[in-house]
Design a protein around this motif. Structure first.
Motif, PDB file in Angstrom:
ATOM      1  N   ALA A  72      28.938  10.517  41.317  1.00 12.81           N
ATOM      2  CA  ALA A  72      30.017   9.671  41.832  1.00 12.81           C
ATOM      3  C   ALA A  72      29.357   8.339  42.986  1.00 12.81           C
ATOM      4  N   ASP A  73      28.382   8.882  43.535  1.00 13.08           N
ATOM      5  CA  ASP A  73      27.935   7.799  44.506  1.00 13.08           C
ATOM      6  C   ASP A  73      26.981   6.785  44.239  1.00 13.08           C
ATOM      7  N   THR A  74      26.476   6.920  42.770  1.00 11.82           N
ATOM      8  CA  THR A  74      25.433   5.974  42.391  1.00 11.82           C
ATOM      9  C   THR A  74      25.943   4.923  41.759  1.00 11.82           C
ATOM     10  N   ASP A  75      25.493   3.718  42.205  1.00 11.12           N
ATOM     11  CA  ASP A  75      25.958   2.292  41.519  1.00 11.12           C
ATOM     12  C   ASP A  75      25.104   2.091  40.045  1.00 11.12           C
ATOM     13  N   PHE A  76      26.037   2.347  39.327  1.00  8.19           N
ATOM     14  CA  PHE A  76      25.500   2.307  37.763  1.00  8.19           C
ATOM     15  C   PHE A  76      25.881   1.031  37.324  1.00  8.19           C
ATOM     16  N   LEU A 164      10.230  19.537  29.118  1.00  5.82           N
ATOM     17  CA  LEU A 164      11.363  20.025  29.967  1.00  5.82           C
ATOM     18  C   LEU A 164      10.889  20.560  31.125  1.00  5.82           C
ATOM     19  N   GLU A 165       9.791  21.639  30.859  1.00  5.95           N
ATOM     20  CA  GLU A 165       9.323  22.191  32.262  1.00  5.95           C
ATOM     21  C   GLU A 165       8.480  21.191  33.336  1.00  5.95           C
ATOM     22  N   ARG A 166       8.084  20.254  32.871  1.00  4.85           N
ATOM     23  CA  ARG A 166       7.369  19.106  33.489  1.00  4.85           C
ATOM     24  C   ARG A 166       8.632  18.404  34.270  1.00  4.85           C
ATOM     25  N   TRP A 167       9.482  17.932  33.486  1.00  2.10           N
ATOM     26  CA  TRP A 167      10.587  17.129  33.661  1.00  2.10           C
ATOM     27  C   TRP A 167      11.018  17.647  35.226  1.00  2.10           C
ATOM     28  N   ARG A 168      11.635  19.182  34.808  1.00  4.29           N
ATOM     29  CA  ARG A 168      12.318  19.888  35.938  1.00  4.29           C
ATOM     30  C   ARG A 168      11.281  20.154  37.235  1.00  4.29           C
ATOM     31  N   GLN A 169       9.915  20.416  36.937  1.00  5.35           N
ATOM     32  CA  GLN A 169       9.058  20.646  38.218  1.00  5.35           C
ATOM     33  C   GLN A 169       8.969  19.432  38.927  1.00  5.35           C
ATOM     34  N   GLU A 170       8.837  18.282  38.193  1.00  4.39           N
ATOM     35  CA  GLU A 170       8.836  17.036  39.181  1.00  4.39           C
ATOM     36  C   GLU A 170      10.018  16.261  39.488  1.00  4.39           C
ATOM     37  N   LYS A 171      11.112  17.018  39.076  1.00  2.00           N
ATOM     38  CA  LYS A 171      12.681  16.468  39.523  1.00  2.00           C
ATOM     39  C   LYS A 171      12.906  15.197  39.156  1.00  2.00           C
ATOM     40  N   ILE A 172      12.491  14.839  37.980  1.00  2.72           N
ATOM     41  CA  ILE A 172      12.747  13.470  37.423  1.00  2.72           C
ATOM     42  C   ILE A 172      14.065  12.895  37.568  1.00  2.72           C
ATOM     43  N   THR A 173      15.044  13.862  37.129  1.00  3.37           N
ATOM     44  CA  THR A 173      16.402  13.380  37.191  1.00  3.37           C
ATOM     45  C   THR A 173      16.723  12.780  38.641  1.00  3.37           C
ATOM     46  N   SER A 174      16.399  13.637  39.773  1.00  3.41           N
ATOM     47  CA  SER A 174      16.707  13.300  40.987  1.00  3.41           C
ATOM     48  C   SER A 174      16.258  11.933  41.208  1.00  3.41           C
ATOM     49  N   LYS A 175      14.795  11.960  41.026  1.00  6.63           N
ATOM     50  CA  LYS A 175      13.949  10.583  41.505  1.00  6.63           C
ATOM     51  C   LYS A 175      14.571   9.408  40.614  1.00  6.63           C
ATOM     52  N   VAL A 176      14.890   9.652  39.348  1.00  7.22           N
ATOM     53  CA  VAL A 176      15.429   8.368  38.585  1.00  7.22           C
ATOM     54  C   VAL A 176      16.763   7.893  38.965  1.00  7.22           C
ATOM     55  N   MET A 177      17.756   8.956  39.277  1.00  9.53           N
ATOM     56  CA  MET A 177      19.251   8.687  39.955  1.00  9.53           C
ATOM     57  C   MET A 177      18.847   7.845  41.427  1.00  9.53           C
ATOM     58  N   ALA A 178      17.985   8.461  42.148  1.00  8.63           N
ATOM     59  CA  ALA A 178      17.840   7.719  43.410  1.00  8.63           C
ATOM     60  C   ALA A 178      17.463   6.494  43.567  1.00  8.63           C
ATOM     61  N   PHE A 179      16.555   6.019  42.373  1.00  9.49           N
ATOM     62  CA  PHE A 179      16.008   4.968  42.121  1.00  9.49           C
ATOM     63  C   PHE A 179      17.357   3.782  41.772  1.00  9.49           C
ATOM     64  N   ILE A 180      17.980   4.388  40.923  1.00 15.55           N
ATOM     65  CA  ILE A 180      19.363   3.507  40.581  1.00 15.55           C
ATOM     66  C   ILE A 180      20.070   3.334  41.796  1.00 15.55           C
ATOM     67  N   ARG A 181      20.164   4.263  42.579  1.00 19.13           N
ATOM     68  CA  ARG A 181      21.205   4.308  43.851  1.00 19.13           C
ATOM     69  C   ARG A 181      20.572   3.160  44.753  1.00 19.13           C
ATOM     70  N   ASP A 182      19.194   3.392  45.048  1.00 16.37           N
ATOM     71  CA  ASP A 182      18.772   2.520  46.071  1.00 16.37           C
ATOM     72  C   ASP A 182      18.265   1.262  45.558  1.00 16.37           C
ATOM     73  N   HIS A 183      18.319   0.860  44.354  1.00 17.76           N
ATOM     74  CA  HIS A 183      17.778  -0.426  43.695  1.00 17.76           C
ATOM     75  C   HIS A 183      18.626  -0.869  42.815  1.00 17.76           C
ATOM     76  N   PRO A 184      19.885  -1.000  42.761  1.00 16.66           N
ATOM     77  CA  PRO A 184      20.762  -1.427  41.356  1.00 16.66           C
ATOM     78  C   PRO A 184      20.218  -3.116  41.488  1.00 16.66           C
ATOM     79  N   GLU A 185      20.048  -3.546  42.400  1.00 12.89           N
ATOM     80  CA  GLU A 185      19.524  -5.112  42.151  1.00 12.89           C
ATOM     81  C   GLU A 185      18.358  -5.288  41.224  1.00 12.89           C
ATOM     82  N   LYS A 186      17.536  -4.301  41.085  1.00 13.54           N
ATOM     83  CA  LYS A 186      16.315  -4.584  40.069  1.00 13.54           C
ATOM     84  C   LYS A 186      16.502  -4.223  38.785  1.00 13.54           C
ATOM     85  N   LEU A 187      17.521  -3.524  38.458  1.00  9.95           N
ATOM     86  CA  LEU A 187      17.752  -3.144  37.192  1.00  9.95           C
ATOM     87  C   LEU A 187      18.367  -3.835  36.115  1.00  9.95           C
TER      88      LEU A 187
END
Length: 283
Positions: A72-76, A164-187
């Motif tokens: 909810a706190d992400t600027d989509f 799926l295993e590598r995606w979860r191990q490297e926490k890709i969902t969290s990292k991508v969501m953080a990038f969206i939240r922190d840099h909406p002006e770049k997207l």
């Protein structure tokens, strides 16, 4: 019979378009069992029923509906071309924590499958998190986002073969969501930009025939080396998956590429999808 996990994200407006994708895939892949996983947070009962009915006459397919919630706190960042449903692909790997699948294949709705996808499904990703196809627009998005990626290529996120295993191990969902939240002006290209920013060094380059984007099919892509030119030529001659990128789609009356539109209509007219005279209600 090998099982393939296909993930799509949709809303009610794109149900007829997704029906066409499913029909095309099943007509050209009768030797595999296909599990379709539909991720959404507002798909109606009627929409789900239409998707289920569309594949009911195929003995080698099943459909599953998964509800997801975005942070909810992400600027989509959204546009008339890319609605919030596009971000659902980011959550899809989280739905397979207890499944027997080690990988999944995400496909955008605006595609048709014209060949067998087993070779794609079985691709060795060589230790990478995903397999994808380079964006046919030859976009220099990394420089525009202010990222130094050492000359990495930029992929199109309409097709993602995910370990799926590598995606979860490297926490890709969290990292991508953080990038969206922190840099909406770049997207400029929304979640595709964010996925590239996180995965620029962790993706395996698939043959462009597996995501033959409109510009490639129309022969208007720039090529900078002989190998890319050869691969693009092979993709145009024998595409496995055609991706109708761009604002104007083949179900719109003002779509101007008759040959590509004919391929789309071939499959659309074999299901409950978009038929002649009904294109413009699906925007």
């Amino acid at each position: 019979m090998e099982r393939i996990a296909i993930v799509n994200a949709t809303n009610d407006a794109f149900v007829p378009v997704l029906q066409t994708l499913h029909t095309s895939l099943l007509q050209n892949n009768s030797t595999a069992y296909v599990d379709f996983f539909i991720v959404d947070n507002d798909l109606s009962f009627n929409g789900k029923g239409r998707l289920a009915a569309n594949i009911a006459h195929f003995p080698n397919a099943a459909i599953h509906f998964e509800t997801v919630s975005l942070m909810a706190d992400t600027d989509f960042v959204e546009s008339n071309r890319i609605p919030k449903t596009a971000y659902y692909r980011l959550m899809a790997p989280c739905l397979f924590q207890n499944s027997n699948f080690s990988r999944l294949l995400y496909l955008d709705c605006d595609m048709v499958v014209t060949g067998n996808i087993m070779k794609l499904w079985q691709t060795d990703l060589a230790g990478n998190v995903i397999g994808a196809v380079e964006d046919a627009g030859n976009l220099d998005r990394f420089a525009a986002m202010g990222l130094d990626t050492g000359g990495a290529r930029y992929f199109n996120s309409g097709l993602l073969l995910i370990d799926l295993e590598r995606w979860r191990q490297e926490k890709i969902t969290s990292k991508v969501m953080a990038f969206i939240r922190d840099h909406p002006e770049k997207l400029k290209y929304h979640d595709q930009d964010a996925l590239n920013a996180v995965l620029y060094s962790k993706w395996y380059q698939l043959h462009p025939r597996f995501n033959a984007q409109s510009d490639l099919m129309l022969g208007i892509t720039r090529t900078f080396d002989a190998k890319t030119a050869r691969l693009n030529r092979e993709a145009r001659q024998r595409p496995t998956i055609i991706h109708y990128c761009g604002h104007v789609k083949p179900w719109h009356s003002d779509y101007q590429h008759a040959d590509l539109q004919a391929i789309y209509r071939y499959y659309a007219q074999r299901n409950g999808g978009v038929a002649d005279g009904a294109e413009d209600q699906y925007q």
